[in-house]
Design a protein around this motif. Structure first.
Motif, short mmCIF file in Angstrom:
data_model
loop_
_atom_site.label_atom_id
_atom_site.label_comp_id
_atom_site.label_asym_id
_atom_site.label_seq_id
_atom_site.Cartn_x
_atom_site.Cartn_y
_atom_site.Cartn_z
N VAL A 1 3.84 -4.03 -16.18
CA VAL A 1 2.64 -3.85 -15.36
C VAL A 1 2.29 -2.37 -15.40
CG1 VAL A 1 1.74 -3.99 -13.00
CG2 VAL A 1 3.23 -5.80 -13.86
N ALA A 2 1.03 -2.06 -15.67
CA ALA A 2 0.61 -0.66 -15.76
C ALA A 2 0.83 0.04 -14.42
CB ALA A 2 -0.86 -0.57 -16.16
N ASP A 3 1.59 1.11 -14.43
CA ASP A 3 1.90 1.88 -13.23
C ASP A 3 0.77 2.87 -12.99
OD1 ASP A 3 2.97 3.19 -11.10
OD2 ASP A 3 4.83 3.79 -12.10
N THR A 4 -0.22 2.42 -12.23
CA THR A 4 -1.43 3.21 -11.97
C THR A 4 -1.54 3.53 -10.48
OG1 THR A 4 -2.75 1.24 -11.53
CG2 THR A 4 -2.63 1.97 -13.85
N PRO A 5 -2.39 4.50 -10.14
CA PRO A 5 -2.63 4.77 -8.72
C PRO A 5 -3.15 3.53 -7.97
CG PRO A 5 -3.45 6.58 -10.03
CD PRO A 5 -3.06 5.48 -11.00
N THR A 6 -3.94 2.70 -8.65
CA THR A 6 -4.45 1.48 -8.03
C THR A 6 -3.31 0.53 -7.70
OG1 THR A 6 -6.54 1.71 -9.22
CG2 THR A 6 -6.01 -0.49 -8.36
N LEU A 7 -2.37 0.36 -8.62
CA LEU A 7 -1.21 -0.49 -8.37
C LEU A 7 -0.40 0.06 -7.20
CD1 LEU A 7 0.75 -2.83 -9.08
CD2 LEU A 7 1.94 -1.19 -10.55
N ARG A 8 -0.15 1.35 -7.21
CA ARG A 8 0.66 1.95 -6.14
C ARG A 8 -0.01 1.80 -4.78
NH1 ARG A 8 5.05 5.84 -7.70
NH2 ARG A 8 5.47 5.30 -9.86
N PHE A 9 -1.32 2.00 -4.73
CA PHE A 9 -2.03 1.81 -3.45
C PHE A 9 -1.95 0.36 -2.99
CE2 PHE A 9 -5.86 0.82 -0.98
CZ PHE A 9 -5.66 1.67 0.09
N ALA A 10 -2.20 -0.57 -3.91
CA ALA A 10 -2.13 -1.99 -3.55
C ALA A 10 -0.73 -2.37 -3.08
CB ALA A 10 -2.55 -2.85 -4.74
N LEU A 11 0.29 -1.81 -3.72
CA LEU A 11 1.66 -2.09 -3.29
C LEU A 11 1.96 -1.49 -1.92
CD1 LEU A 11 3.61 -1.80 -6.64
CD2 LEU A 11 3.34 -3.85 -5.23
N GLU A 12 1.36 -0.33 -1.61
CA GLU A 12 1.53 0.24 -0.27
C GLU A 12 1.01 -0.74 0.78
OE1 GLU A 12 -0.21 4.15 0.27
OE2 GLU A 12 0.44 4.71 -1.76
N ILE A 13 -0.18 -1.28 0.52
CA ILE A 13 -0.77 -2.26 1.44
C ILE A 13 0.10 -3.50 1.50
CG2 ILE A 13 -2.78 -3.74 1.87
CD1 ILE A 13 -3.27 -0.68 2.29
N ALA A 14 0.55 -3.98 0.35
CA ALA A 14 1.37 -5.20 0.28
C ALA A 14 2.71 -5.01 1.00
CB ALA A 14 1.59 -5.60 -1.18
N VAL A 15 3.37 -3.88 0.78
CA VAL A 15 4.67 -3.63 1.42
C VAL A 15 4.50 -3.53 2.93
CG1 VAL A 15 6.49 -1.89 1.71
CG2 VAL A 15 5.80 -2.62 -0.58
N THR A 16 3.47 -2.84 3.39
CA THR A 16 3.24 -2.70 4.82
C THR A 16 2.93 -4.05 5.45
OG1 THR A 16 2.48 -0.44 4.52
CG2 THR A 16 1.82 -1.53 6.56
N THR A 17 2.13 -4.85 4.77
CA THR A 17 1.78 -6.18 5.26
C THR A 17 3.01 -7.08 5.30
OG1 THR A 17 -0.45 -5.93 4.39
CG2 THR A 17 0.29 -8.18 4.88
N ALA A 18 3.75 -7.11 4.20
CA ALA A 18 4.95 -7.95 4.14
C ALA A 18 5.96 -7.52 5.20
CB ALA A 18 5.58 -7.89 2.75
N ASP A 19 6.12 -6.23 5.39
CA ASP A 19 7.05 -5.71 6.40
C ASP A 19 6.67 -6.23 7.78
OD1 ASP A 19 9.17 -4.03 7.41
OD2 ASP A 19 7.66 -2.55 7.96
N SER A 20 5.40 -6.17 8.12
CA SER A 20 4.93 -6.64 9.43
C SER A 20 5.13 -8.15 9.58
CB SER A 20 3.45 -6.30 9.63
OG SER A 20 3.28 -4.91 9.71
N LEU A 21 4.80 -8.88 8.55
CA LEU A 21 4.94 -10.34 8.63
C LEU A 21 6.40 -10.78 8.70
CD1 LEU A 21 2.11 -11.39 6.17
CD2 LEU A 21 2.16 -11.72 8.66
N ILE A 22 7.27 -10.09 7.98
CA ILE A 22 8.69 -10.44 8.04
C ILE A 22 9.27 -10.11 9.41
CG2 ILE A 22 10.96 -9.88 7.07
CD1 ILE A 22 9.42 -9.68 4.31
N LYS A 23 8.84 -9.00 9.98
CA LYS A 23 9.28 -8.70 11.35
C LYS A 23 8.84 -9.81 12.30
CE LYS A 23 9.39 -3.69 10.83
NZ LYS A 23 8.67 -2.44 11.07
#
Length: 183
Positions: free
Chosen positions: A130-152
């Motif tokens: 998967v291309a390691d781009t700023p767009t991917l990293r930003f989307a992963l920031e949103i995804a990790v934060t969302t997943a963290d909240s939902l798992i809590k």
């Protein structure tokens, strides 16, 4: 000392943790604690870093097993390993990656979830090209934060993690990443 810290954090929380209590639990002199850690924040920071490394090792092992055919299998594996650590690793349910102490505990300049997202980006790049781009990293920031909240939320609803919330979390994160990153 870190094992004793993990146990204590589960028992008394971060606020209840003291260096004296840690020394007693670890069966070491208080001076030994201060020889390695200036305060309880530093101890918890070391534990959070250990948790992050353990998480990344678990994730790498899942990826290395070769059972993941597509990047979304990697997303599921990332969520599964996070949940697995919630269930089995002392101190993790309370501390996660240190956000209960400081959102910059893993790195002074970056939010803890950004650190995790960047590491996941590296793993996705290595394992699935998967291309390691700023767009991917930003989307992963949103995804990790969302997943963290939902798992809590899942673990607040059920001590073993509400299965419906966990499944919805996986679906939501995969769909989000697919639509925003197009991988």
């Amino acid at each position: 000392m870190l094992d004793a810290c993990a146990e204590l954090v589960d028992e008394v929380g971060y606020e209840g943790l003291t260096t004296t209590l840690l020394a007693e639990r670890a069966e070491v002199a208080i001076g030994s604690v201060y020889q390695f850690f200036p305060d309880k924040r530093a101890i918890v920071q070391a534990l959070a870093l250990r948790n992050m490394e353990a998480y990344l090792e678990r994730l790498s092992a899942r990826f290395a097993a070769g059972n993941l055919a597509h990047w979304w299998d990697g997303v599921d594996a990332a969520i599964d390993e996070f949940i697995g650590m919630h269930r089995t690793v002392a101190g993790f349910r309370t501390l996660h990656f240190g956000d209960v102490v400081d959102v910059h505990l893993l790195d002074e300049e970056r939010d803890n979830n950004v650190v995790i997202a960047n590491r996941i980006a590296e793993v996705l790049h290595e394992q699935f090209a998967v291309a390691d781009t700023p767009t991917l990293r930003f989307a992963l920031e949103i995804a990790v934060t969302t997943a963290d909240s939902l798992i809590k939320l899942a673990f607040r609803r059920d001590s073993d993690g509400d299965a419906r919330i966990i499944q919805e979390s996986k679906t939501l994160i995969r769909d989000y990443l697919q639509s925003h990153v197009g991988v």
